[in-house]
Design a protein around this motif. Structure first.
Motif, short mmCIF file in Angstrom:
data_model
loop_
_atom_site.label_atom_id
_atom_site.label_comp_id
_atom_site.label_asym_id
_atom_site.label_seq_id
_atom_site.Cartn_x
_atom_site.Cartn_y
_atom_site.Cartn_z
N LYS A 164 92.24 63.53 94.74
CA LYS A 164 90.81 63.28 94.21
C LYS A 164 91.00 64.23 93.17
CE LYS A 164 88.54 62.32 98.67
NZ LYS A 164 87.59 63.05 99.86
N ALA A 165 91.34 65.20 93.32
CA ALA A 165 91.51 66.52 92.24
C ALA A 165 92.34 65.83 90.81
CB ALA A 165 91.86 67.68 92.43
N LEU A 166 93.30 65.13 91.14
CA LEU A 166 93.97 64.57 90.08
C LEU A 166 93.22 63.47 89.38
CD1 LEU A 166 97.45 64.68 91.42
CD2 LEU A 166 96.80 65.82 89.59
N LEU A 167 92.63 62.70 90.08
CA LEU A 167 91.85 61.71 89.64
C LEU A 167 90.55 62.23 88.76
CD1 LEU A 167 91.30 58.67 89.70
CD2 LEU A 167 89.88 58.70 91.45
N ALA A 168 89.94 63.13 89.18
CA ALA A 168 88.85 63.80 88.40
C ALA A 168 89.56 64.44 87.08
CB ALA A 168 88.27 65.14 89.22
N MET A 169 91.01 65.18 87.12
CA MET A 169 91.47 65.70 86.02
C MET A 169 91.35 64.50 84.98
SD MET A 169 95.28 67.12 85.86
CE MET A 169 95.95 65.38 86.18
N SER A 170 92.14 63.24 85.41
CA SER A 170 92.28 61.90 84.37
C SER A 170 90.85 61.59 83.83
CB SER A 170 92.70 60.93 85.44
OG SER A 170 94.12 61.42 85.97
N GLU A 171 89.86 61.88 84.66
CA GLU A 171 88.51 61.36 84.03
C GLU A 171 88.12 62.27 83.05
OE1 GLU A 171 84.54 59.46 85.96
OE2 GLU A 171 86.00 59.85 87.17
N PHE A 172 88.05 63.34 83.12
CA PHE A 172 87.25 64.70 82.66
C PHE A 172 88.04 65.18 81.46
CE2 PHE A 172 84.83 63.92 86.33
CZ PHE A 172 83.47 63.32 85.84
N VAL A 173 89.40 65.36 81.63
CA VAL A 173 90.12 66.11 80.67
C VAL A 173 90.54 65.10 79.38
CG1 VAL A 173 92.37 67.42 80.35
CG2 VAL A 173 90.99 67.67 82.48
N PRO A 174 90.45 65.83 78.32
CA PRO A 174 90.80 64.72 77.24
C PRO A 174 92.15 64.16 77.28
CG PRO A 174 90.02 67.08 76.60
CD PRO A 174 90.04 67.03 77.90
N PRO A 175 91.91 62.86 77.22
CA PRO A 175 93.30 61.87 77.58
C PRO A 175 94.57 62.26 76.81
CG PRO A 175 91.77 60.73 76.42
CD PRO A 175 90.94 62.07 76.63
N VAL A 176 94.50 62.61 75.51
CA VAL A 176 95.85 62.53 74.55
C VAL A 176 96.20 64.16 75.01
CG1 VAL A 176 96.69 63.06 72.27
CG2 VAL A 176 94.74 61.35 72.99
N SER A 177 95.59 64.95 75.05
CA SER A 177 96.20 66.31 75.54
C SER A 177 96.69 66.49 76.84
CB SER A 177 94.99 67.55 75.36
OG SER A 177 94.55 67.65 74.17
N LEU A 178 96.21 65.62 77.82
CA LEU A 178 96.25 65.61 79.19
C LEU A 178 97.65 64.80 79.54
CD1 LEU A 178 95.98 66.03 82.32
CD2 LEU A 178 94.50 63.90 82.26
N LEU A 179 98.06 63.69 78.56
CA LEU A 179 99.19 63.10 78.49
C LEU A 179 100.38 63.93 77.86
CD1 LEU A 179 98.16 59.56 77.23
CD2 LEU A 179 98.91 60.18 79.61
N GLN A 180 100.12 64.66 77.00
CA GLN A 180 101.22 65.58 76.70
C GLN A 180 101.69 66.58 77.85
OE1 GLN A 180 99.09 67.17 73.22
NE2 GLN A 180 99.85 65.40 71.69
N LYS A 181 100.66 67.02 78.82
CA LYS A 181 100.90 67.81 79.74
C LYS A 181 101.81 67.12 80.79
CE LYS A 181 98.96 71.58 78.01
NZ LYS A 181 99.42 72.74 77.93
N LEU A 182 101.32 65.82 81.18
CA LEU A 182 101.72 64.88 82.02
C LEU A 182 103.34 64.43 82.17
CD1 LEU A 182 98.62 63.29 83.22
CD2 LEU A 182 99.91 64.65 84.73
N GLN A 183 103.58 64.16 80.87
CA GLN A 183 104.91 63.42 80.45
C GLN A 183 106.03 64.05 80.88
OE1 GLN A 183 105.61 62.62 76.15
NE2 GLN A 183 104.96 64.74 75.63
N SER A 184 105.96 65.46 81.04
CA SER A 184 107.23 66.32 81.23
C SER A 184 107.46 66.02 82.87
CB SER A 184 107.31 67.52 81.00
OG SER A 184 106.22 68.38 81.55
N HIS A 185 106.51 65.75 83.55
CA HIS A 185 106.62 65.78 85.07
C HIS A 185 106.98 64.38 85.71
CE1 HIS A 185 104.69 69.49 85.57
NE2 HIS A 185 103.46 69.15 84.59
N VAL A 186 107.01 63.16 84.62
CA VAL A 186 107.52 62.02 85.01
C VAL A 186 109.10 62.23 85.07
CG1 VAL A 186 105.62 60.43 84.57
CG2 VAL A 186 107.60 61.24 82.77
N LYS A 187 109.61 63.15 84.95
CA LYS A 187 111.15 63.32 84.92
C LYS A 187 111.35 64.60 86.04
CE LYS A 187 112.04 62.17 80.24
NZ LYS A 187 112.65 60.87 80.36
N HIS A 188 110.59 64.91 86.74
CA HIS A 188 110.63 65.91 87.76
C HIS A 188 111.55 65.56 88.94
CE1 HIS A 188 109.54 68.91 90.88
NE2 HIS A 188 108.81 69.61 90.04
N SER A 189 112.31 66.43 89.45
CA SER A 189 113.52 66.13 90.31
C SER A 189 112.97 65.75 91.80
CB SER A 189 114.17 67.57 90.49
OG SER A 189 113.60 68.30 91.10
#
Length: 301
Positions: free
Chosen positions: A175-200
């Motif tokens: 639920k918290a991650l969903l709220a983050m996706s809704e309220f945090v500016p999307p471009v800046s958030l994507l820049q933070k998230l993209q490294s985690h799609v390569k997480h081990s």
């Protein structure tokens, strides 16, 4: 030789008294309702004093200025139950008195991170609920200095909590991650998230992928182009081969969002190609042949 009388039987030996086991204490098996199940909410006496209050049920404080003066000290308490109560007060301040909380927001964010690392499930859940309210109130500010560094640590913890097996914590983190996706500016958030799609950790990858898909689905064409359609396409192509179905479904969602943007883009319409032809050309131009074919197939022909 005289025969022994039948009545003159040998005397019976006295029966030994049976030993009675000494019982120091009776051990009782716990009832089924008390079995420790990681997917149930803890029911210890300490945990029972913790209220999981929904955001809409949090009332304004009667003395917010007085509370803000003591909040950081209460959040730093060694008594975890007091920290839980202080976190609920921080939530009230965020929802009803945000201007008072803003000057110490970075400190509060660091407390959330620390609380999520605590072994107490009740404290973890309360801190996750608090992060949801922080996103709703301060989402547009959290990636600005100095809160950006605290946000990085908070994002990692939320992805980890959403990936664990404790259901009542996992669901709250989602639920918290969903709220983050809704309220945090999307471009800046994507820049933070993209490294985690390569997480081990494949579960962390999947949760990051879902957050990206939620974020992309709400983006306007200008925002997508600002981040880059090609980087988004490559993220989706990588996730399409992931081991978890959750990540693969997120990849298809991202691909569909990109396709919708291309179909409505005036520049693409001027090429004279159909939407499907534009999609095929875009994938073929920016991906390896095998990946391109896989991405092309997610759009019905």
């Amino acid at each position: 030789m005289a025969l022994r009388s039948l009545d003159n039987s040998l005397p019976l030996s006295p029966e030994r008294p049976k030993k009675v086991a000494k019982i120091a204490g009776t051990i009782r098996n716990p009832p089924d309702s008390c079995i420790n199940d990681e997917n149930t909410v803890p029911t210890t006496v300490a945990d029972s004093v913790i209220d999981y209050i929904a955001s809409e049920d949090l009332k304004a404080l009667t003395d917010p200025k007085g509370k803000i003066q003591d909040l950081l000290e209460e959040l730093d308490s060694k008594d975890w139950t007091k920290v839980c109560h202080a976190l609920n007060d921080a939530r009230r301040l965020a929802l009803h008195h945000s201007s008072l909380l803003l000057p110490i927001l970075d400190n509060v964010m660091l407390v959330l991170v620390k609380a999520m690392k605590n072994p107490r499930s009740a404290l973890i859940k309360t801190s996750v609920m608090a992060s949801t309210d922080m996103f709703r109130t301060f989402g547009h500010l959290l990636l600005s200095s100095p809160s950006s560094d605290a946000f990085n640590h908070l994002l990692v913890q939320l992805l980890l909590k959403a990936s664990q097996d404790k259901k009542f914590v996992c669901e709250e983190a989602e639920k918290a991650l969903l709220a983050m996706s809704e309220f945090v500016p999307p471009v800046s958030l994507l820049q933070k998230l993209q490294s985690h799609v390569k997480h081990s950790n494949l579960k962390v990858r999947a949760k990051a992928a879902v957050s990206i898909s939620h974020c992309v689905s709400k983006m306007a064409i200008e925002e997508m182009k600002e981040f880059g359609l090609v980087p988004l396409l490559r993220i989706a192509a990588d996730l399409l081969n992931d081991r978890l179905p959750e990540a693969r479904e997120a990849a298809r969602s991202i691909g569909n969002s990109i396709y919708s943007i291309l179909a409505g883009d005036d520049d693409q319409k001027m090429t004279g190609l159909s939407s499907l032809e534009s999609w095929q050309s875009f994938c073929s131009s920016n991906l390896q042949p095998i990946s391109a074919q896989a991405m092309i197939k997610i759009i019905p022909q």
